[in-house]
Every structure is written in C-alpha cells, then in structure tokens.
Design a protein around this motif. Structure first.
Motif, PDB file in Angstrom:
ATOM      1  N   ILE A 122      -2.151  -6.103  11.612  1.00 11.22           N
ATOM      2  CA  ILE A 122      -3.616  -5.939  11.705  1.00 11.22           C
ATOM      3  C   ILE A 122      -4.294  -7.296  11.831  1.00 11.22           C
ATOM      4  CG2 ILE A 122      -5.674  -5.163  10.459  1.00 11.22           C
ATOM      5  CD1 ILE A 122      -3.876  -3.006   9.160  1.00 11.22           C
ATOM      6  N   ALA A 123      -3.834  -8.257  11.025  1.00  9.18           N
ATOM      7  CA  ALA A 123      -4.440  -9.594  11.030  1.00  9.18           C
ATOM      8  C   ALA A 123      -4.236 -10.284  12.368  1.00  9.18           C
ATOM      9  CB  ALA A 123      -3.848 -10.433   9.900  1.00  9.18           C
ATOM     10  N   TYR A 124      -3.022 -10.230  12.915  1.00 12.62           N
ATOM     11  CA  TYR A 124      -2.749 -10.847  14.208  1.00 12.62           C
ATOM     12  C   TYR A 124      -3.703 -10.329  15.283  1.00 12.62           C
ATOM     13  CZ  TYR A 124       1.780 -13.120  13.182  1.00 12.62           C
ATOM     14  OH  TYR A 124       2.762 -13.935  12.720  1.00 12.62           O
ATOM     15  N   LEU A 125      -3.787  -9.001  15.372  1.00 11.14           N
ATOM     16  CA  LEU A 125      -4.599  -8.392  16.430  1.00 11.14           C
ATOM     17  C   LEU A 125      -6.077  -8.722  16.260  1.00 11.14           C
ATOM     18  CD1 LEU A 125      -2.920  -4.874  16.751  1.00 11.14           C
ATOM     19  CD2 LEU A 125      -3.061  -6.632  18.533  1.00 11.14           C
ATOM     20  N   THR A 126      -6.571  -8.583  15.037  1.00  9.15           N
ATOM     21  CA  THR A 126      -8.005  -8.765  14.836  1.00  9.15           C
ATOM     22  C   THR A 126      -8.437 -10.217  14.964  1.00  9.15           C
ATOM     23  OG1 THR A 126      -7.567  -8.701  12.449  1.00  9.15           O
ATOM     24  CG2 THR A 126      -8.382  -6.680  13.469  1.00  9.15           C
ATOM     25  N   VAL A 127      -7.589 -11.185  14.548  1.00  5.13           N
ATOM     26  CA  VAL A 127      -8.004 -12.583  14.653  1.00  5.13           C
ATOM     27  C   VAL A 127      -8.002 -13.029  16.113  1.00  5.13           C
ATOM     28  CG1 VAL A 127      -5.760 -13.770  14.431  1.00  5.13           C
ATOM     29  CG2 VAL A 127      -7.834 -14.837  13.537  1.00  5.13           C
ATOM     30  N   ILE A 128      -7.040 -12.544  16.907  1.00  4.90           N
ATOM     31  CA  ILE A 128      -7.027 -12.894  18.331  1.00  4.90           C
ATOM     32  C   ILE A 128      -8.234 -12.289  19.031  1.00  4.90           C
ATOM     33  CG2 ILE A 128      -5.803 -12.511  20.511  1.00  4.90           C
ATOM     34  CD1 ILE A 128      -3.190 -12.790  18.972  1.00  4.90           C
ATOM     35  N   ALA A 142     -16.653 -17.751  13.718  1.00 10.85           N
ATOM     36  CA  ALA A 142     -15.742 -18.554  12.902  1.00 10.85           C
ATOM     37  C   ALA A 142     -16.126 -18.635  11.419  1.00 10.85           C
ATOM     38  CB  ALA A 142     -15.611 -19.953  13.494  1.00 10.85           C
ATOM     39  N   PRO A 143     -17.411 -18.769  11.047  1.00  8.52           N
ATOM     40  CA  PRO A 143     -17.723 -18.865   9.617  1.00  8.52           C
ATOM     41  C   PRO A 143     -17.277 -17.668   8.788  1.00  8.52           C
ATOM     42  CG  PRO A 143     -19.585 -19.612  10.921  1.00  8.52           C
ATOM     43  CD  PRO A 143     -18.614 -19.001  11.880  1.00  8.52           C
ATOM     44  N   PHE A 144     -17.054 -16.522   9.424  1.00 12.21           N
ATOM     45  CA  PHE A 144     -16.618 -15.349   8.671  1.00 12.21           C
ATOM     46  C   PHE A 144     -15.172 -15.453   8.224  1.00 12.21           C
ATOM     47  CE2 PHE A 144     -20.451 -13.865  10.686  1.00 12.21           C
ATOM     48  CZ  PHE A 144     -21.026 -13.064   9.708  1.00 12.21           C
ATOM     49  N   ARG A 145     -14.495 -16.562   8.593  1.00 13.44           N
ATOM     50  CA  ARG A 145     -13.183 -16.853   8.022  1.00 13.44           C
ATOM     51  C   ARG A 145     -13.276 -17.011   6.502  1.00 13.44           C
ATOM     52  NH1 ARG A 145      -9.037 -18.571  11.306  1.00 13.44           N
ATOM     53  NH2 ARG A 145      -9.535 -18.967  13.480  1.00 13.44           N
ATOM     54  N   TYR A 146     -14.432 -17.396   6.010  1.00 16.58           N
ATOM     55  CA  TYR A 146     -14.575 -17.650   4.581  1.00 16.58           C
ATOM     56  C   TYR A 146     -14.446 -16.385   3.746  1.00 16.58           C
ATOM     57  CZ  TYR A 146     -16.196 -22.110   6.380  1.00 16.58           C
ATOM     58  OH  TYR A 146     -16.259 -23.304   7.039  1.00 16.58           O
ATOM     59  N   THR A 147     -14.436 -15.229   4.394  1.00 17.25           N
ATOM     60  CA  THR A 147     -14.159 -13.981   3.683  1.00 17.25           C
ATOM     61  C   THR A 147     -12.824 -14.073   2.943  1.00 17.25           C
ATOM     62  OG1 THR A 147     -15.338 -12.733   5.399  1.00 17.25           O
ATOM     63  CG2 THR A 147     -13.861 -11.487   3.964  1.00 17.25           C
ATOM     64  N   GLY A 148     -11.856 -14.748   3.569  1.00 23.48           N
ATOM     65  CA  GLY A 148     -10.529 -14.868   2.969  1.00 23.48           C
ATOM     66  C   GLY A 148     -10.548 -15.562   1.623  1.00 23.48           C
ATOM     67  N   LEU A 149     -11.414 -16.545   1.451  1.00 29.15           N
ATOM     68  CA  LEU A 149     -11.484 -17.271   0.180  1.00 29.15           C
ATOM     69  C   LEU A 149     -11.979 -16.357  -0.933  1.00 29.15           C
ATOM     70  CD1 LEU A 149     -11.237 -19.846  -1.450  1.00 29.15           C
ATOM     71  CD2 LEU A 149     -13.522 -20.520  -0.646  1.00 29.15           C
ATOM     72  N   LEU A 150     -12.984 -15.552  -0.650  1.00 27.94           N
ATOM     73  CA  LEU A 150     -13.504 -14.627  -1.660  1.00 27.94           C
ATOM     74  C   LEU A 150     -12.429 -13.624  -2.075  1.00 27.94           C
ATOM     75  CD1 LEU A 150     -17.029 -13.899  -0.108  1.00 27.94           C
ATOM     76  CD2 LEU A 150     -16.442 -15.527  -1.913  1.00 27.94           C
ATOM     77  N   LEU A 199     -14.476  -8.236  13.115  1.00 21.98           N
ATOM     78  CA  LEU A 199     -13.051  -8.444  13.369  1.00 21.98           C
ATOM     79  C   LEU A 199     -12.514  -9.622  12.553  1.00 21.98           C
ATOM     80  CD1 LEU A 199     -12.981  -7.882  17.233  1.00 21.98           C
ATOM     81  CD2 LEU A 199     -11.727  -6.522  15.543  1.00 21.98           C
ATOM     82  N   MET A 200     -13.298 -10.705  12.455  1.00 19.03           N
ATOM     83  CA  MET A 200     -12.857 -11.867  11.693  1.00 19.03           C
ATOM     84  C   MET A 200     -12.763 -11.541  10.207  1.00 19.03           C
ATOM     85  SD  MET A 200     -11.746 -14.919  11.844  1.00 19.03           S
ATOM     86  CE  MET A 200     -12.221 -15.654  13.417  1.00 19.03           C
ATOM     87  N   MET A 201     -13.730 -10.779   9.688  1.00 14.82           N
ATOM     88  CA  MET A 201     -13.680 -10.379   8.277  1.00 14.82           C
ATOM     89  C   MET A 201     -12.445  -9.514   8.005  1.00 14.82           C
ATOM     90  SD  MET A 201     -17.719  -9.524   7.654  1.00 14.82           S
ATOM     91  CE  MET A 201     -17.469  -8.925   5.982  1.00 14.82           C
ATOM     92  N   ALA A 202     -12.165  -8.593   8.927  1.00 14.70           N
ATOM     93  CA  ALA A 202     -10.978  -7.743   8.772  1.00 14.70           C
ATOM     94  C   ALA A 202      -9.709  -8.582   8.820  1.00 14.70           C
ATOM     95  CB  ALA A 202     -10.960  -6.668   9.866  1.00 14.70           C
ATOM     96  N   ALA A 203      -9.667  -9.542   9.744  1.00 15.24           N
ATOM     97  CA  ALA A 203      -8.485 -10.395   9.889  1.00 15.24           C
ATOM     98  C   ALA A 203      -8.240 -11.212   8.635  1.00 15.24           C
ATOM     99  CB  ALA A 203      -8.654 -11.315  11.097  1.00 15.24           C
ATOM    100  N   MET A 204      -9.279 -11.843   8.101  1.00 12.69           N
ATOM    101  CA  MET A 204      -9.098 -12.690   6.927  1.00 12.69           C
ATOM    102  C   MET A 204      -8.715 -11.878   5.688  1.00 12.69           C
ATOM    103  SD  MET A 204      -9.388 -15.730   8.003  1.00 12.69           S
ATOM    104  CE  MET A 204      -8.657 -15.097   9.527  1.00 12.69           C
ATOM    105  N   THR A 205      -9.285 -10.680   5.568  1.00 15.12           N
ATOM    106  CA  THR A 205      -8.908  -9.809   4.449  1.00 15.12           C
ATOM    107  C   THR A 205      -7.445  -9.401   4.561  1.00 15.12           C
ATOM    108  OG1 THR A 205     -11.173  -8.957   4.262  1.00 15.12           O
ATOM    109  CG2 THR A 205      -9.419  -7.644   3.270  1.00 15.12           C
ATOM    110  N   ALA A 206      -7.016  -9.014   5.774  1.00 19.13           N
ATOM    111  CA  ALA A 206      -5.627  -8.602   5.985  1.00 19.13           C
ATOM    112  C   ALA A 206      -4.669  -9.764   5.756  1.00 19.13           C
ATOM    113  CB  ALA A 206      -5.464  -8.034   7.399  1.00 19.13           C
TER     114      ALA A 206
END
Length: 297
Positions: free
Chosen positions: A222-228, A240-248, A12-19
């Motif tokens: 999508i991002a709102y729902l998945t990050v919550i 939480a560390p999967f937030r770093y997906t957004g940087l890539l 869910l965090m990976m999906a949120a950061m990508t979105a």
C-alpha cells in the motif's frame, strides 16, 4: 465529490506515511528474532508476488520502457534497497519515533537535491529553511553525546538514499504506470536483500512472525503504491509536507507499542525539522507557477 489533484496527492501521501510507519512497527516487533535483510527478503517475496499478479491483471507488465525511464527505474530500485538496509538496521537499534523523526528531513533533502541535480531555483529563504532543518536533525542525532550511535548515521544515510529514490521518481515520464515502477522497485529490493543476506545466519520464523511479515508485506505494498502516486499527482509543494503524518503515527506507536517517549531535545529537533519543511514548501508554493497536470495511469 470530485477531488482536486492536490487533495488527492495529500490524501495519498498521508496514507503512504501511515502505511510505512505501521510497516516499520511490524518489523521492529520481530527485530530480536530475524536479521534486517531476512525481514526485507521475506517481506519482499510476498509483496513482489502480489504486485506481479496486480501488474499482470492490469497490463502493466506489457509496458515497454524507454531507455531513459528504464535507467531511472533501476536507479530507483537500487536506492530503495539501500534505503531499506540502512533504515531497518537503524530501526532495529533505535526508538521508532527517533528514527522516524530523522526521516522528516527527507522533504528538505529532496528540495535541496532538486536544486543541485536539476538546477531548480531555490532562494535564500528556502536555503535557510533547509539549513535549519538539518540543525534539527543534529539535535535528534546529537553526535558526540551519550545518545549518539552509528545507527543515527544510518538514519541520515537512509535520508540520502530516499532522496535519490524520490528524485528518480520525479524524473520518470508520466506515461510510465505507477504499478510498473512499484513492481520493479519491490523486486529489486528483494533480490538485493537476498544477495546481501548471503553471509548472515538466518533464523526460522515462528507462525506468528510469519503473520507479522505478511501484514508488513500488505502495508508496504500500500505504501509503495500510494507514495509513488502521491509524488506524481498534484503540486509537490503541497503534497510533500503531508509526509509529517508519519511522525505523529510513529510517536503514538512508539508510546503505545514499545513504551518509548521522545526526550526534550528530540521533540525540539523534530519541531525544527517539521517547521522548516513547512516553511520551505510554503515558500515554494508562493513562487510556483501553475501548470496543467496529467494524472498518471
């Protein structure tokens, strides 16, 4: 296949950061035509409408919130709106990858905030990781150098506001549906964007720009729902560390779409921030006490 709470939270965090990052790229594409608050308002109208339909269908509008939860939802919405204004103002004037790199300090800030506000125990090793992470942010921001601008500080302000948002989310009762929280945040952001933008001169978007705003609305929904959901499922130390997906994703989009490539100091600062965050959460995992979790509705 049945996924564990931690695996669900990570996905869910990976999906949120990508979105979120794809949404950021959409808004940056139209940054020369409309103001940040106009972009937030137009995006928020469609996002709020879609959320309202979903909430009505699922029954999330009939939920009665306790006074404590209502206060937290309102605080989360105001913090989300402030973060959106700081973030978009910076994003419209900075490379996507640089802005996203600054945001990678958010997990460290949330850890520090939980210690300061909630009294959670943070040992010297995690404190050292947090300090190292903020050194990494300084390498990205570089106050006093030729690349520094006030928009770099707006990026840091975004981290502060987002920390308040995430801490408020974490303190919500688990009985509060994620969709209810998402709708409240989206509507609050939309209303505040309209009020802040009253003194600005708004442009008339082209059909193509309206299309980009519509795509941005779907992505941010999508991002709102998945990050919550991610913040409320599984161990935060693992999720939480999967937030770093957004940087890539931001680095790839910055290069392919905008032709931006981070310089050596930005790479170094990003590596320090990410490495510090991973160490901090690994340390938190080592010290964590397992506890049963109830999936949010």
């Amino acid at each position: 296949m049945v996924l564990s709470d931690n695996t669900r939270g990570a996905l869910l965090m990976m999906a949120a950061m990508t979105a979120f990052t794809l949404n950021d790229a959409c808004l940056k594409l139209i940054s020369g035509q409309i103001t940040p608050m106009q972009a937030v308002f137009l995006r928020g109208l469609l996002t709020t409408a879609l959320l309202a339909v979903a909430a009505l269908w699922s029954g999330a509008l009939r939920v009665r919130l306790a006074r404590r939860d209502l206060g937290l939802v309102l605080l989360r919405g105001v913090a989300e709106a402030a973060a959106a204004w700081f973030f978009l103002t910076a994003l419209f004037n900075m490379p996507l990858a640089d802005m996203t790199a600054i945001l990678q300090a958010l997990p460290l800030a949330v850890t520090l905030g939980a210690a300061l506000v909630f009294g959670e125990s943070v040992g010297w090793k995690r404190v050292s990781a947090i300090l190292a992470g903020f050194v990494g942010v300084l390498l990205i921001v570089r106050p006093g150098s030729d690349v520094f601008s006030v928009y770099s500080l707006f990026g840091v302000a975004t981290v502060f506001c987002a920390t308040v948002r995430d801490l408020a989310t974490r303190r919500l009762s688990r009985e509060v549906p994620s969709l209810t929280v998402t709708l409240a945040s989206a509507s609050t952001v939309t209303v505040l964007a309209a009020l802040v933008g009253l003194g600005e001169e708004w442009a008339t978007p082209t059909p193509g720009e309206y299309g980009i705003i519509a795509l941005s609305s779907v992505l941010v929904l999508i991002a709102y729902l998945t990050v919550i959901m991610a913040m409320r499922v599984g161990d935060i130390a693992l999720v939480a560390p999967f937030r770093y997906t957004g940087l890539l994703v931001a680095i790839v989009l910055g290069l392919v779409v905008f032709g931006d490539w981070p310089d050596a100091l930005t790479w170094t600062g990003s590596a320090i921030v990410v490495g510090s965050g991973l160490f901090a959460f690994w340390r938190e995992r080592q010290l964590a006490v397992p506890r049963p979790r109830v999936p949010p509705r």
